[in-house]
Write a protein that holds these residues in place. Structure first.
Motif, PDB file in Angstrom:
ATOM      1  N   PRO A  67      38.821 126.479  72.053  1.00 43.66           N
ATOM      2  CA  PRO A  67      39.592 126.766  70.112  1.00 43.66           C
ATOM      3  C   PRO A  67      39.118 128.348  69.288  1.00 43.66           C
ATOM      4  O   PRO A  67      38.027 128.295  69.977  1.00 43.66           O
ATOM      5  N   GLY A  68      39.804 128.747  69.038  1.00 43.04           N
ATOM      6  CA  GLY A  68      39.389 129.552  68.389  1.00 43.04           C
ATOM      7  C   GLY A  68      39.545 131.516  68.548  1.00 43.04           C
ATOM      8  O   GLY A  68      39.266 132.409  67.793  1.00 43.04           O
ATOM      9  N   ARG A  69      39.534 131.972  70.310  1.00 41.13           N
ATOM     10  CA  ARG A  69      39.246 132.711  70.697  1.00 41.13           C
ATOM     11  C   ARG A  69      40.496 133.654  70.302  1.00 41.13           C
ATOM     12  O   ARG A  69      41.465 133.109  70.146  1.00 41.13           O
ATOM     13  N   THR A  70      40.843 135.003  70.658  1.00 42.56           N
ATOM     14  CA  THR A  70      41.755 135.585  70.313  1.00 42.56           C
ATOM     15  C   THR A  70      42.680 135.711  71.421  1.00 42.56           C
ATOM     16  O   THR A  70      41.306 135.227  72.665  1.00 42.56           O
ATOM     17  N   LYS A  71      43.647 135.336  71.306  1.00 40.23           N
ATOM     18  CA  LYS A  71      44.535 134.680  72.789  1.00 40.23           C
ATOM     19  C   LYS A  71      44.907 135.890  73.500  1.00 40.23           C
ATOM     20  O   LYS A  71      44.619 134.863  74.603  1.00 40.23           O
ATOM     21  N   GLN A  72      45.473 136.537  73.122  1.00 40.72           N
ATOM     22  CA  GLN A  72      45.638 137.493  74.152  1.00 40.72           C
ATOM     23  C   GLN A  72      44.214 138.441  75.032  1.00 40.72           C
ATOM     24  O   GLN A  72      44.312 138.619  76.327  1.00 40.72           O
ATOM     25  N   LEU A  73      43.056 138.371  74.329  1.00 38.89           N
ATOM     26  CA  LEU A  73      42.311 138.623  74.723  1.00 38.89           C
ATOM     27  C   LEU A  73      41.425 137.915  75.972  1.00 38.89           C
ATOM     28  O   LEU A  73      40.572 137.561  76.802  1.00 38.89           O
ATOM     29  N   ALA A  74      41.267 136.471  75.240  1.00 39.55           N
ATOM     30  CA  ALA A  74      41.068 134.957  75.940  1.00 39.55           C
ATOM     31  C   ALA A  74      42.037 134.552  77.649  1.00 39.55           C
ATOM     32  O   ALA A  74      41.186 134.727  78.259  1.00 39.55           O
ATOM     33  N   ASP A  75      43.097 135.020  76.748  1.00 41.11           N
ATOM     34  CA  ASP A  75      43.656 135.340  78.445  1.00 41.11           C
ATOM     35  C   ASP A  75      43.586 136.131  79.606  1.00 41.11           C
ATOM     36  O   ASP A  75      43.314 135.267  80.622  1.00 41.11           O
ATOM     37  N   GLN A  76      43.355 137.355  78.848  1.00 42.93           N
ATOM     38  CA  GLN A  76      42.569 137.891  80.220  1.00 42.93           C
ATOM     39  C   GLN A  76      41.095 137.802  80.819  1.00 42.93           C
ATOM     40  O   GLN A  76      41.353 138.016  81.734  1.00 42.93           O
ATOM     41  N   HIS A  77      40.805 137.178  79.749  1.00 42.72           N
ATOM     42  CA  HIS A  77      39.374 136.974  80.317  1.00 42.72           C
ATOM     43  C   HIS A  77      39.844 135.786  81.568  1.00 42.72           C
ATOM     44  O   HIS A  77      38.407 135.577  82.529  1.00 42.72           O
ATOM     45  N   VAL A  78      40.507 134.891  80.963  1.00 41.31           N
ATOM     46  CA  VAL A  78      40.449 133.181  81.672  1.00 41.31           C
ATOM     47  C   VAL A  78      41.306 134.025  83.047  1.00 41.31           C
ATOM     48  O   VAL A  78      40.669 133.253  84.424  1.00 41.31           O
ATOM     49  N   ASP A  79      42.283 134.619  82.985  1.00 41.33           N
ATOM     50  CA  ASP A  79      42.135 135.097  84.360  1.00 41.33           C
ATOM     51  C   ASP A  79      41.532 136.027  85.181  1.00 41.33           C
ATOM     52  O   ASP A  79      41.517 135.550  86.382  1.00 41.33           O
ATOM     53  N   ALA A  80      40.814 136.787  84.989  1.00 42.13           N
ATOM     54  CA  ALA A  80      39.717 137.942  85.413  1.00 42.13           C
ATOM     55  C   ALA A  80      38.626 136.565  86.327  1.00 42.13           C
ATOM     56  O   ALA A  80      38.677 136.502  87.631  1.00 42.13           O
ATOM     57  N   ILE A  81      38.738 135.642  85.205  1.00 38.49           N
ATOM     58  CA  ILE A  81      37.542 134.959  85.392  1.00 38.49           C
ATOM     59  C   ILE A  81      38.260 133.987  86.708  1.00 38.49           C
ATOM     60  O   ILE A  81      37.333 133.264  87.661  1.00 38.49           O
ATOM     61  N   ASP A  82      39.537 133.269  86.770  1.00 36.73           N
ATOM     62  CA  ASP A  82      39.736 131.988  87.932  1.00 36.73           C
ATOM     63  C   ASP A  82      40.050 133.190  89.217  1.00 36.73           C
ATOM     64  O   ASP A  82      39.577 132.910  89.865  1.00 36.73           O
ATOM     65  N   ARG A  83      40.342 134.692  89.253  1.00 36.19           N
ATOM     66  CA  ARG A  83      40.189 135.156  90.387  1.00 36.19           C
ATOM     67  C   ARG A  83      38.916 135.546  90.979  1.00 36.19           C
ATOM     68  O   ARG A  83      39.046 134.970  91.780  1.00 36.19           O
ATOM     69  N   ASP A  84      38.079 135.651  89.792  1.00 34.94           N
ATOM     70  CA  ASP A  84      36.758 135.520  90.478  1.00 34.94           C
ATOM     71  C   ASP A  84      36.092 133.810  90.607  1.00 34.94           C
ATOM     72  O   ASP A  84      35.168 134.356  92.172  1.00 34.94           O
ATOM     73  N   LEU A  85      36.452 132.940  90.568  1.00 35.15           N
ATOM     74  CA  LEU A  85      35.871 131.775  90.987  1.00 35.15           C
ATOM     75  C   LEU A  85      36.973 130.938  92.462  1.00 35.15           C
ATOM     76  O   LEU A  85      36.453 130.686  93.232  1.00 35.15           O
ATOM     77  N   GLN A  86      37.763 132.172  91.824  1.00 41.06           N
ATOM     78  CA  GLN A  86      38.678 132.203  93.550  1.00 41.06           C
ATOM     79  C   GLN A  86      38.071 132.740  94.559  1.00 41.06           C
ATOM     80  O   GLN A  86      37.866 132.270  96.284  1.00 41.06           O
ATOM     81  N   GLU A  87      37.760 133.693  94.787  1.00 35.96           N
ATOM     82  CA  GLU A  87      36.708 134.695  95.089  1.00 35.96           C
ATOM     83  C   GLU A  87      35.840 133.850  95.711  1.00 35.96           C
ATOM     84  O   GLU A  87      34.959 133.668  96.915  1.00 35.96           O
ATOM     85  N   ASN A  88      34.825 133.452  94.913  1.00 37.35           N
ATOM     86  CA  ASN A  88      33.713 132.859  95.015  1.00 37.35           C
ATOM     87  C   ASN A  88      33.692 131.877  95.821  1.00 37.35           C
ATOM     88  O   ASN A  88      33.009 131.578  97.079  1.00 37.35           O
ATOM     89  N   ALA A  89      34.749 130.902  95.255  1.00 38.05           N
ATOM     90  CA  ALA A  89      35.085 129.698  96.471  1.00 38.05           C
ATOM     91  C   ALA A  89      35.463 129.900  97.828  1.00 38.05           C
ATOM     92  O   ALA A  89      35.426 129.478  98.476  1.00 38.05           O
ATOM     93  N   SER A  90      36.653 131.121  98.110  1.00 40.77           N
ATOM     94  CA  SER A  90      37.122 131.320  99.373  1.00 40.77           C
ATOM     95  C   SER A  90      35.351 131.972 100.322  1.00 40.77           C
ATOM     96  O   SER A  90      35.148 131.475 101.334  1.00 40.77           O
ATOM     97  N   ALA A  91      34.876 132.771  99.683  1.00 36.05           N
ATOM     98  CA  ALA A  91      33.108 133.031 100.373  1.00 36.05           C
ATOM     99  C   ALA A  91      32.410 131.837 100.636  1.00 36.05           C
ATOM    100  O   ALA A  91      31.645 131.838 101.906  1.00 36.05           O
ATOM    101  N   LEU A  92      32.008 130.932  99.329  1.00 37.86           N
ATOM    102  CA  LEU A  92      31.613 129.379  99.809  1.00 37.86           C
ATOM    103  C   LEU A  92      32.270 128.844 101.445  1.00 37.86           C
ATOM    104  O   LEU A  92      31.683 128.684 102.126  1.00 37.86           O
ATOM    105  N   VAL A  93      33.261 128.998 101.838  1.00 33.56           N
ATOM    106  CA  VAL A  93      34.168 128.238 102.202  1.00 33.56           C
ATOM    107  C   VAL A  93      34.186 128.741 103.588  1.00 33.56           C
ATOM    108  O   VAL A  93      34.000 128.007 104.903  1.00 33.56           O
TER     109      VAL A  93
END
Length: 89
Positions: free
Chosen positions: A32-58
């Motif tokens: 809580p308290g993060r600038t919503k637009q900036l936070a959403d951009q970062h969360v989306d990018a992190i989510d994509r990176d986590l999915q790529e990371n998981a795919s590589a591990l699998v």
């Protein structure tokens, strides 16, 4: 091309360490308290990176590093769930 066990272990370790860092970033930007637009951009990018990371591990686990499937957090990795970490103080 065949990689040595040491190389495969190093790749897996790097991916797992990257996963930890991504999870910590996700906790930080989701707090809580993060600038919503900036936070959403970062969360989306992190989510994509986590999915790529998981795919590589699998992919590694299905080939050269089957021992990864013995990890306690393997189910979370295969379901693309981030680690549950607390935000650093």
């Amino acid at each position: 091309m065949t990689l040595s066990e040491t190389t495969i272990s190093a790749i897996a370790r790097a991916l797992l360490n990257d996963r930890k860092a991504l999870s910590k970033s996700l906790v930080f930007w989701s707090a809580p308290g993060r600038t919503k637009q900036l936070a959403d951009q970062h969360v989306d990018a992190i989510d994509r990176d986590l999915q790529e990371n998981a795919s590589a591990l699998v992919e590694l686990a299905n080939g050269a590093a089957p021992w990864l499937k013995q990890r306690l957090d393997w189910q979370d990795i295969t379901n693309y769930k981030p680690l549950t970490t607390k935000e650093p103080a």
